[in-house]
Design a protein around this motif. Structure first.
Motif, PDB file in Angstrom:
ATOM      1  N   ASN A 227      18.525  -2.850  -0.847  1.00  0.00           N
ATOM      2  CA  ASN A 227      17.676  -2.461  -0.991  1.00  0.00           C
ATOM      3  C   ASN A 227      17.079  -1.276   0.299  1.00  0.00           C
ATOM      4  N   LEU A 228      18.220  -0.953   1.104  1.00  0.00           N
ATOM      5  CA  LEU A 228      17.958   0.353   2.138  1.00  0.00           C
ATOM      6  C   LEU A 228      19.502   0.861   2.305  1.00  0.00           C
ATOM      7  N   ASN A 229      20.215   0.502   1.063  1.00  0.00           N
ATOM      8  CA  ASN A 229      20.885   1.106   0.447  1.00  0.00           C
ATOM      9  C   ASN A 229      21.143   2.922   0.364  1.00  0.00           C
ATOM     10  N   GLY A 230      22.176   3.567   1.296  1.00  0.00           N
ATOM     11  CA  GLY A 230      21.859   4.914   1.193  1.00  0.00           C
ATOM     12  C   GLY A 230      20.412   5.535   2.432  1.00  0.00           C
ATOM     13  N   GLY A 231      20.217   4.667   3.459  1.00  0.00           N
ATOM     14  CA  GLY A 231      19.395   5.049   4.013  1.00  0.00           C
ATOM     15  C   GLY A 231      20.220   5.774   5.172  1.00  0.00           C
TER      16      GLY A 231
ATOM     17  N   ALA B 297       0.668  -1.582  -0.051  1.00  0.00           N
ATOM     18  CA  ALA B 297      -0.331  -0.008   0.021  1.00  0.00           C
ATOM     19  C   ALA B 297       0.615   1.424  -0.593  1.00  0.00           C
ATOM     20  N   ILE B 298       2.135   1.166   0.798  1.00  0.00           N
ATOM     21  CA  ILE B 298       2.984   2.643   0.962  1.00  0.00           C
ATOM     22  C   ILE B 298       3.400   2.380  -0.252  1.00  0.00           C
ATOM     23  N   ALA B 299       3.793   1.575  -1.546  1.00  0.00           N
ATOM     24  CA  ALA B 299       4.249   1.614  -2.739  1.00  0.00           C
ATOM     25  C   ALA B 299       3.462   1.997  -3.306  1.00  0.00           C
TER      26      ALA B 299
ATOM     27  N   VAL C  49       9.471  -6.421   0.048  1.00  0.00           N
ATOM     28  CA  VAL C  49       8.622  -6.212  -0.584  1.00  0.00           C
ATOM     29  C   VAL C  49       7.890  -5.035  -1.180  1.00  0.00           C
ATOM     30  N   LEU C  50       8.662  -3.678  -0.723  1.00  0.00           N
ATOM     31  CA  LEU C  50       8.988  -1.725  -1.464  1.00  0.00           C
ATOM     32  C   LEU C  50       8.913  -2.237  -2.390  1.00  0.00           C
ATOM     33  N   ALA C  51      10.622  -3.330  -2.511  1.00  0.00           N
ATOM     34  CA  ALA C  51      11.750  -3.345  -3.857  1.00  0.00           C
ATOM     35  C   ALA C  51      10.454  -3.578  -5.146  1.00  0.00           C
ATOM     36  N   ALA C  52      10.182  -5.444  -4.388  1.00  0.00           N
ATOM     37  CA  ALA C  52       9.397  -5.811  -5.144  1.00  0.00           C
ATOM     38  C   ALA C  52       8.650  -5.337  -6.265  1.00  0.00           C
ATOM     39  N   ALA C  53       7.553  -3.980  -5.539  1.00  0.00           N
ATOM     40  CA  ALA C  53       6.890  -3.318  -6.162  1.00  0.00           C
ATOM     41  C   ALA C  53       7.058  -2.175  -6.258  1.00  0.00           C
ATOM     42  N   GLY C  54       8.049  -2.245  -6.965  1.00  0.00           N
ATOM     43  CA  GLY C  54       8.725  -0.919  -7.706  1.00  0.00           C
ATOM     44  C   GLY C  54       9.815   0.027  -7.149  1.00  0.00           C
ATOM     45  N   VAL C  55       9.877   0.427  -5.526  1.00  0.00           N
ATOM     46  CA  VAL C  55      10.111   1.661  -4.690  1.00  0.00           C
ATOM     47  C   VAL C  55      11.230   0.841  -4.684  1.00  0.00           C
TER      48      VAL C  55
END
Length: 394
Positions: free
Chosen positions: A288-292, A231-233, A259-265
């Motif tokens: 998927n959290l690189n740069g966070g 939903a957030i994605a 999950v976000l990456a799989a949804a395109g974020v």
């Protein structure tokens, strides 16, 4: 290359176990500890005494617990011993008491310590035990410096020295706002911790000029986490969000990021923001959290403490053992400087605060604490400071 977001077999069981242990180690609540790990309360176990000074200070911990809570308690006891060894002019003695990890044990241990002349209580660890000890201590006008991270346990005269969720939120959201990240979506666990984080986020965002575009709360199961992250994605992909706040730690933050990456974020689209719980190899290794960005104390102080601790006791300390070292050092320093008036509310809540292993901290009149935190950035399996912790509260 980003990993697929699918959880490995048994991952959610490990996730739940890890988060339960984190609650124990953080001292948020006794609810995360298996009651079978606690010794039944029959009155305080006769404690040992550390040091020979004239000023008596109690250290109340669940020393007879097994598992993570017991290990942390024993490491805290050792850290207190180390502080006395290193504070050459310490004029205090520490009355070590076992509260058995229960409110009843905390009341008994506090009563015994005060009867023996303690003028300050350090501990307990669990929130319910802090509340119980605080009630006894207040009746005798003895202040408490406790290790719980549950803000509900704090009150005037009962001060929390741990790393509170409110401080994490304050540091990372204000830093993000200063970097132009003023449109945020959030994924927050449905838990007591999450409730505190959500309230803090709304408050800090309002004062920092940050707009919380979307906020989803999830329960600790794969279906809920995937549904809420998706939903957030969908909102992020509309282009109205430039940061996603995921304060959860352990295996939760990496899973949500997958999950976000799989949804395109991806990190190239938004800045991921976290909490001090991100200072964990599982999170730092998540591509998927690189740069966070996430807030945490500067590492140098704890690393130096850990080396001295290992030299003295032969093992590495649990991370939060430094809190006991700081609490004992604070008691010794204040006693040496102020004598009989060392532990008054006025002294303990001095606005300039104190310096400890993990940097500057101070107590507020409502019992909560504030800590000077650095901001770290995740970069290729490492985390480096990009904004140092303030040296003072000016």
């Amino acid at each position: 290359m980003s990993r697929q977001w699918g959880f490995r077999a048994g991952g959610l069981k490990r996730l739940a176990a890890a988060m339960g242990l984190a609650a124990v180690v953080a001292g948020c609540t006794a609810g995360g500890l298996n009651p079978g790990n606690l010794v039944p309360t029959t009155g305080p176990v006769p404690g040992e005494v550390l040091g020979t000074g004239a000023v008596k200070v109690a250290l109340i911990l669940p020393l007879s617990a097994t598992g993570g809570a017991g290990q942390l308690a024993r490491d805290m006891r050792n850290a207190a011993d180390l502080a006395l060894r290193e504070f050459k002019t310490a004029g205090i003695q520490i009355l070590v008491k076992d509260d058995k990890g229960t409110p009843e044990g905390a009341r008994a241990a506090t009563s015994a310590a005060i009867a023996e002349g303690a003028t300050l209580i350090l501990g307990p660890l669990f929130a319910q035990s802090v509340t119980a000890a605080g009630a006894v201590a207040k009746a005798s006008s003895v202040p408490v410096v406790a290790f719980s991270t549950d803000s509900a346990a704090a009150s005037r005269g009962v001060y929390l020295i741990g790393f509170l969720p409110q401080g994490d939120v304050e540091r990372i959201i204000r830093y993000a706002a200063a970097q132009g990240k003023r449109s945020i979506a959030a994924l927050i666990p449905s838990s007591p911790y999450g409730t505190v984080v959500q309230a803090s986020l709304q408050s800090v965002a309002a004062s920092a000029g940050v707009r919380v575009v979307a906020l989803e709360t999830y329960t600790l199961d794969r279906v809920s986490m995937q549904e809420k992250a998706t939903a957030i994605a969908n909102i992020v992909k509309q282009g109205t969000v430039n940061a996603v706040y995921i304060p959860d730690g352990g295996e939760a933050a990496p899973f949500l990021a997958q999950v976000l990456a799989a949804a395109g974020v991806h990190p190239s689209q938004v800045k991921f923001l976290g909490s001090g719980q991100w200072n964990d190899p599982r999170t730092i290794r998540e591509s998927n959290l690189n740069g966070g960005w996430f807030p945490s104390p500067d590492a140098a102080g704890f690393q130096a403490f850990a080396q001295r601790y290992k030299a003295a006791f032969g093992t590495d300390p649990v991370r939060n053992a430094s809190l006991a070292y700081d609490a004992v050092s604070l008691a010794a320093g204040l006693s040496a400087r102020f004598g009989a008036t060392a532990f008054t509310d006025k002294v303990l809540t001095t606005p300039s605060g104190f310096i400890g292993i993990d940097g500057a901290f101070r107590f507020l009149s409502n019992g909560l604490d504030q800590r000077a935190l650095a901001v770290f950035q995740i970069e290729r399996n490492t985390a480096a400071v990009i904004d140092p912790a303030p040296k003072s509260f000016r």
